[in-house]
Every structure is written in C-alpha cells, then in structure tokens.
Design a protein around this motif. Structure first.
Motif, PDB file in Angstrom:
ATOM      1  N   LYS A 162       0.953  -1.415  -0.130  1.00 39.13           N
ATOM      2  CA  LYS A 162      -0.024   0.075   0.150  1.00 39.13           C
ATOM      3  C   LYS A 162       0.836   1.148   0.094  1.00 39.13           C
ATOM      4  O   LYS A 162       0.278   2.445  -0.337  1.00 39.13           O
ATOM      5  N   SER A 163       2.137   1.154   0.355  1.00 42.93           N
ATOM      6  CA  SER A 163       3.023   2.179   0.700  1.00 42.93           C
ATOM      7  C   SER A 163       3.569   2.692  -0.549  1.00 42.93           C
ATOM      8  O   SER A 163       3.913   1.849  -1.631  1.00 42.93           O
ATOM      9  N   ASN A 164       4.472   3.743  -0.725  1.00 43.19           N
ATOM     10  CA  ASN A 164       5.665   3.685  -1.880  1.00 43.19           C
ATOM     11  C   ASN A 164       6.921   3.694  -1.154  1.00 43.19           C
ATOM     12  O   ASN A 164       7.940   3.959  -1.777  1.00 43.19           O
ATOM     13  N   ALA A 165       7.158   3.134   0.001  1.00 47.64           N
ATOM     14  CA  ALA A 165       8.427   3.063   0.740  1.00 47.64           C
ATOM     15  C   ALA A 165       9.372   2.078  -0.102  1.00 47.64           C
ATOM     16  O   ALA A 165       8.818   0.925  -0.378  1.00 47.64           O
ATOM     17  N   SER A 166      10.598   2.262   0.016  1.00 43.73           N
ATOM     18  CA  SER A 166      11.584   1.309  -0.469  1.00 43.73           C
ATOM     19  C   SER A 166      11.511   0.129   0.222  1.00 43.73           C
ATOM     20  O   SER A 166      11.516   0.116   1.594  1.00 43.73           O
ATOM     21  N   ILE A 167      11.919  -0.943  -0.201  1.00 44.02           N
ATOM     22  CA  ILE A 167      11.733  -2.404   0.295  1.00 44.02           C
ATOM     23  C   ILE A 167      13.049  -3.196   0.056  1.00 44.02           C
ATOM     24  O   ILE A 167      13.769  -3.200  -1.180  1.00 44.02           O
ATOM     25  N   PHE A 168      13.720  -3.787   1.100  1.00 46.49           N
ATOM     26  CA  PHE A 168      14.690  -4.599   0.824  1.00 46.49           C
ATOM     27  C   PHE A 168      14.382  -6.105   1.134  1.00 46.49           C
ATOM     28  O   PHE A 168      13.940  -6.465   2.220  1.00 46.49           O
ATOM     29  N   ILE A 169      14.566  -7.173   0.432  1.00 46.45           N
ATOM     30  CA  ILE A 169      14.135  -8.517   0.621  1.00 46.45           C
ATOM     31  C   ILE A 169      15.510  -9.176   0.725  1.00 46.45           C
ATOM     32  O   ILE A 169      16.279  -9.306  -0.030  1.00 46.45           O
ATOM     33  N   HIS A 170      15.704  -9.676   1.938  1.00 46.47           N
ATOM     34  CA  HIS A 170      16.933 -10.593   2.374  1.00 46.47           C
ATOM     35  C   HIS A 170      16.565 -12.094   2.241  1.00 46.47           C
ATOM     36  O   HIS A 170      15.488 -12.556   2.680  1.00 46.47           O
ATOM     37  N   GLY A 171      17.631 -12.747   2.053  1.00 52.78           N
ATOM     38  CA  GLY A 171      17.294 -14.027   2.061  1.00 52.78           C
ATOM     39  C   GLY A 171      18.491 -14.964   1.075  1.00 52.78           C
ATOM     40  O   GLY A 171      19.041 -14.366   0.082  1.00 52.78           O
ATOM     41  N   ALA A 181       8.835  -9.985  -4.514  1.00 55.01           N
ATOM     42  CA  ALA A 181       8.872  -8.579  -5.326  1.00 55.01           C
ATOM     43  C   ALA A 181       7.857  -8.260  -6.173  1.00 55.01           C
ATOM     44  O   ALA A 181       7.114  -7.382  -6.305  1.00 55.01           O
ATOM     45  N   HIS A 182       7.399  -9.340  -7.051  1.00 57.96           N
ATOM     46  CA  HIS A 182       6.342  -9.268  -8.113  1.00 57.96           C
ATOM     47  C   HIS A 182       5.125  -9.320  -7.259  1.00 57.96           C
ATOM     48  O   HIS A 182       4.156  -8.484  -7.583  1.00 57.96           O
ATOM     49  N   ALA A 183       4.919 -10.028  -6.101  1.00 61.56           N
ATOM     50  CA  ALA A 183       3.844 -10.009  -5.427  1.00 61.56           C
ATOM     51  C   ALA A 183       3.520  -8.585  -4.829  1.00 61.56           C
ATOM     52  O   ALA A 183       2.170  -8.006  -4.884  1.00 61.56           O
ATOM     53  N   LEU A 279      11.174   1.424  -5.451  1.00 61.30           N
ATOM     54  CA  LEU A 279      12.599   0.656  -5.663  1.00 61.30           C
ATOM     55  C   LEU A 279      12.144  -0.640  -4.401  1.00 61.30           C
ATOM     56  O   LEU A 279      11.885  -0.512  -3.338  1.00 61.30           O
ATOM     57  N   ILE A 280      12.486  -1.810  -5.255  1.00 62.73           N
ATOM     58  CA  ILE A 280      12.675  -2.980  -4.184  1.00 62.73           C
ATOM     59  C   ILE A 280      14.081  -3.538  -4.631  1.00 62.73           C
ATOM     60  O   ILE A 280      14.458  -3.942  -5.731  1.00 62.73           O
ATOM     61  N   SER A 281      14.850  -3.755  -3.689  1.00 57.92           N
ATOM     62  CA  SER A 281      16.267  -4.281  -3.640  1.00 57.92           C
ATOM     63  C   SER A 281      16.267  -5.717  -2.922  1.00 57.92           C
ATOM     64  O   SER A 281      15.689  -6.173  -2.117  1.00 57.92           O
ATOM     65  N   TYR A 301      22.276   1.798   1.766  1.00 60.96           N
ATOM     66  CA  TYR A 301      21.486   0.675   2.348  1.00 60.96           C
ATOM     67  C   TYR A 301      20.490   1.160   3.190  1.00 60.96           C
ATOM     68  O   TYR A 301      19.255   0.557   3.004  1.00 60.96           O
ATOM     69  N   TYR A 302      20.719   2.132   4.020  1.00 59.48           N
ATOM     70  CA  TYR A 302      19.351   2.337   4.812  1.00 59.48           C
ATOM     71  C   TYR A 302      18.362   3.328   4.137  1.00 59.48           C
ATOM     72  O   TYR A 302      17.112   3.456   4.547  1.00 59.48           O
ATOM     73  N   ARG A 303      18.874   3.797   2.918  1.00 57.78           N
ATOM     74  CA  ARG A 303      17.588   4.323   2.126  1.00 57.78           C
ATOM     75  C   ARG A 303      16.914   3.187   1.435  1.00 57.78           C
ATOM     76  O   ARG A 303      15.646   3.616   0.986  1.00 57.78           O
ATOM     77  N   LEU A 304      17.404   2.195   1.214  1.00 56.45           N
ATOM     78  CA  LEU A 304      16.641   1.378   0.404  1.00 56.45           C
ATOM     79  C   LEU A 304      16.069   0.084   1.286  1.00 56.45           C
ATOM     80  O   LEU A 304      15.119  -0.540   0.939  1.00 56.45           O
ATOM     81  N   ASP A 305      16.618   0.031   2.546  1.00 62.61           N
ATOM     82  CA  ASP A 305      15.928  -0.815   3.634  1.00 62.61           C
ATOM     83  C   ASP A 305      14.929  -0.209   4.608  1.00 62.61           C
ATOM     84  O   ASP A 305      14.962  -0.580   5.822  1.00 62.61           O
ATOM     85  N   VAL A 306      13.880   0.510   4.084  1.00 63.22           N
ATOM     86  CA  VAL A 306      12.917   1.055   4.698  1.00 63.22           C
ATOM     87  C   VAL A 306      11.972   0.331   5.228  1.00 63.22           C
ATOM     88  O   VAL A 306      11.731   0.144   6.497  1.00 63.22           O
TER      89      VAL A 306
END
Length: 452
Positions: A162-171, A181-183, A279-281, A301-306
């Motif tokens: 729902k948001s526009n915040a940047s997301i970081f997917i770890h794994g 990311a697609h979901a 952005l999704i990283s 990193y902290y800009r991308l890992d919101v």
C-alpha cells in the motif's frame, strides 16, 4: 541499429549510400538486384534495408514484402528516381518506414536513418514493457505459502504494498525473492505500471550506468541512438534491483542521489529527468558484513531498507515443500509437453527429509530432472537425484584436499575449486560466489576466462 542492406542496380548509388553509412560506423552489405538481396536476407539479419523501387528482376515492393515476411521489425526505406503518389502509398501501406525520391543528399539519408533508429528503440522498449507486464501476471500465480512463516510474509506483502516506501528483501539464493517482489508490485497501486528488473551482478561494469540511467546519442563510441535506462522504463512503476551489493561504488553514489531526489541525467545529457519509481532491492548476503567490506554504502543501504523482508530458507518452511513440488510438476509438465506425474509417498518423504541448500531453485531442478529423465507414471524416491545431506562447501573442500595431484599450479587449483564449488551449488552463481568470498561479477569473469 548496426547492420544495413542496400539494394540498387545502379553501382554509383550503391557506393554513395555505402560510403555515407560506413562513415557513420554502420555495417553495410550491398546487392545489385532483388534476387541477391533475398539470398542475403535468408542468411543474415538486417536492422535496415534501403531498396530501389525499379530494378530489372524484382521491384522494391517485392523486396519490401519479403523483408516484412522474414523479419517484420526490420525497417525498410524505399528509394526511387520515378516517384509517384501511387507507389508511395503502396510502399507505406506494406510497411515501408519512408519513401525517398532521388537524388538526395547524405544529410537527408542520415536524418531519415536517425529517425529509424529512434523508431527501433521505441519498439524495443515497448516490447520490454510488454514482457514485464506478462511477467507480472505469471509471477503472481506462483506465490505458494502453506507454512506459517510464509503466510506471515504474505500478510506483510499486502500491508507494505500500500505504501511507496523502498523495500529490501533478504534471503538465501533461491528462496523466492523475485516472486515476493512481483507480489508486492501486483498488490500495489502501481500494479498497472511497469515492473522492471535489473540483475546487478549480470550487467558488465562498463555498461551498468547506461543500463540504469540511459544515454544520449553520441555519448560514447557505439551510442548511435538515444537509449532509455531502467529508471525511465520503470517510471510510475516498480524497479527491482536484484543483488544490489554487486553494483560498483561509483554507481552507488548516483543511486543514492536518485533515491533522495528521484531525478538523474542520462549519460551525455544535461537535462535532469524526474521519475516516480518504487524501489525493491534484494541480496543473499549478510548486510552487516557487506557494509563492513565496502560492498555497499551504508547510507545507500539504509535508504533502500525502509521496509525489510527476511525470507526463510526452504529447510525452515517444510510445509511448503510438497505444494511447491506439485506446482513445479504441473508447470514443468506443461512446458516439457509431458503428462503430469504424481509423487509417491516415499518420494514425498525423501523431499521432506532433504535440507535443500539450493532452496526452491534446487527443488525445481530436481523435479524437472525426474520428470524428463524417467518414464514411469509416478515419481518415486529413486527418481529423485538428491545428493546426500551436508554442506556443499565442505564437500568441495574435502574433494579438493584429497584429490589434488602433485605439481598442480595455483591457477589450476583456483579453476578446480571454482568449478567444483559451482557444481556443488547446482550452478547457482550467487551462492558459489558467496562461498568463495568473491563477487558474482568476478566469478562470471573467471568462468568466461575458462571458456576461452
């Protein structure tokens, strides 16, 4: 646009056009009649064909028809000394890009070819966007979550989307970071806009800035037309930065500016371009170590890992193993044109007992191998070629230590270690690079070196 075919029965015209275009660094082939042109068209692919209208055997209209039959996206320019409205209308109706009456100057043909290059660039970008939109629909159908951990992840996806915040997917590699990311994109307000992916580890360092931000015509050798980068293509949509830690330091500084100001300049350009991109990283690395080892800027990193997502490995979500295996059976049966097979109880037990170091990607490979190589109506335990449990890294280390012949050089030892580690990791380059302690780009460079 690089390869151009010139078709004209007049040698002076052929030479004039060939010389003009070669000065602009195009690769040029010539044909003195329509029949020779058709032979060249069957054996080679051309970006542009310039054909005379009136020739002894085949006409320019005949050549145009054949070009569009063999290669619909090839641009065709028809030239003639006997211009008529009827011929021009017919040529344009059949798909000619332009119709030019002789004589004409070098400036005229160069201007038309420049417009043709822009036309081809737009076609390529539209095709890329269509592929991305198809990919969005296809990936949404593959999100399988039976385990409590992944059900919680899915709940977080719906909230974060729902948001526009940047997301970081770890794994770890193969855990489904791109599917997540697609979901996120699919459930966001940007769902009808582009979803663009950049595999940061796969883009050569010399091209990566152009890949991200685009370039203007003439910005560097080979830049024969304006090129839009991934940020522009993703405008109003989502941009996935896959394996972000593999980007060079210079680019990271520019990425930081884009995350802060949502604007950039193309290479060779002076105009600032504003974009609206979510952005999704992703990364399979320990980010504290990556920051300490200067693989990624801490401020970037902290800009991308919101909003962080941490995907569990498959061994920690066993409830998903059988549903995923059944999904791959159905999907791969269709793709390989085979009858769908069922898993026997002993096959399911074997799948559940295995620790899956390669995660979902390894599971897919195991299922496809069993499906294709065995002809039984069901897939039993003996059809599942799964190596014994244990650390692949340890297996490689032990093999290397126990089987080294005397007199081996350091270069040969390095090659052997890289190849054996890659094989143990099911040819997963990201995981192999992580085990070896090198970047994915460095690993790709080494493998290319071994092939030459």
């Amino acid at each position: 646009m690089n390869k151009i075919l010139i078709v004209d029965d007049e040698i002076l015209v052929r030479n004039f056009l060939a010389d003009t275009l070669k000065r602009k660094h195009f690769e040029v082939a010539t044909a003195e009649n329509g029949q020779k042109a058709l032979t060249l068209l069957k054996d080679h692919t051309f970006d542009l064909v310039i054909t005379d209208m009136k020739m002894p055997d085949l006409t320019g209209i005949d050549v145009l028809r054949k070009v569009k039959e063999l290669s619909p996206h090839t641009v065709v320019i028809v030239i003639t000394a006997f211009g008529s409205i009827e011929n021009a209308v017919e040529a344009m109706r059949l798909g000619a890009f332009n119709y030019l009456v002789k004589p004409f100057s070098p400036d005229t043909i160069e201007a038309i070819i420049e417009k043709a290059q822009e036309h081809l660039s737009l076609l390529e970008e539209n095709q890329s966007l269509r592929q991305q939109l198809y990919s969005n629909e296809r990936h949404e159908q593959t999100f399988i979550c039976e385990s409590p951990a992944m059900k919680q992840i899915y709940s977080q996806i719906l909230q974060a989307a729902k948001s526009n915040a940047s997301i970081f997917i770890h794994g770890e590699s193969g855990t489904g970071k791109e599917v997540v990311a697609h979901a996120i994109h699919h459930h966001s307000l940007r769902a009808n806009a582009p979803f663009i992916k950049v595999n940061c580890a796969a883009v050569p360092e010399t091209l990566i800035e152009s890949e991200f931000f685009g370039h203007e015509k003439g910005a560097f050798t080979g830049a024969t037309a304006r090129h839009l980068g991934r940020f522009e293509l993703a405008n109003r949509g989502t941009l996935l930065l896959d394996e972000i830690t593999e980007t060079p330091p210079g680019l990271q500084a520019k990425l930081l500016r884009v995350t802060q100001e949502q604007e950039f300049e193309r290479i060779g350009g002076t105009k600032s371009i504003k974009v609206d991109v979510r952005l999704i990283s992703t990364s399979n690395r320990d980010m504290k170590e990556a920051i300490a080892n200067k693989m990624i800027r801490e401020d970037l990193y902290y800009r991308l890992d919101v909003i962080p997502f941490h995907l569990p490995p498959l061994r920690e979500r066993k409830e998903d193993i059988i549903p995923l295996a059944n999904y791959f059976l159905e999907k791969l049966s269709f793709e390989n044109r085979q009858q769908k097979k069922a898993l026997t109880d002993d096959a399911k037990a074997k799948l559940l007992a295995y620790p899956w170091p390669g995660n979902i990607r390894e599971l897919s490979n195991v299922i496809e191998r069993a499906l294709v190589m065995d002809h039984a109506n069901q897939i039993a335990a003996e059809h599942l070629l799964i190596e014994s449990a244990g650390s692949p890294a340890q297996s490689v280390s032990t093999a290397g230590k126990n089987s080294l012949p005397t007199g081996i050089t350091l270069q040969e030892l390095e090659k052997r270690l890289i190849i054996e580690t890659l094989q143990a990791q099911q040819h997963n380059r990201a995981e192999t690079a992580k085990i070896l302690g090198i970047s994915t780009r460095k690993l790709s460079s080494k493998l290319q070196e071994y092939e030459n």
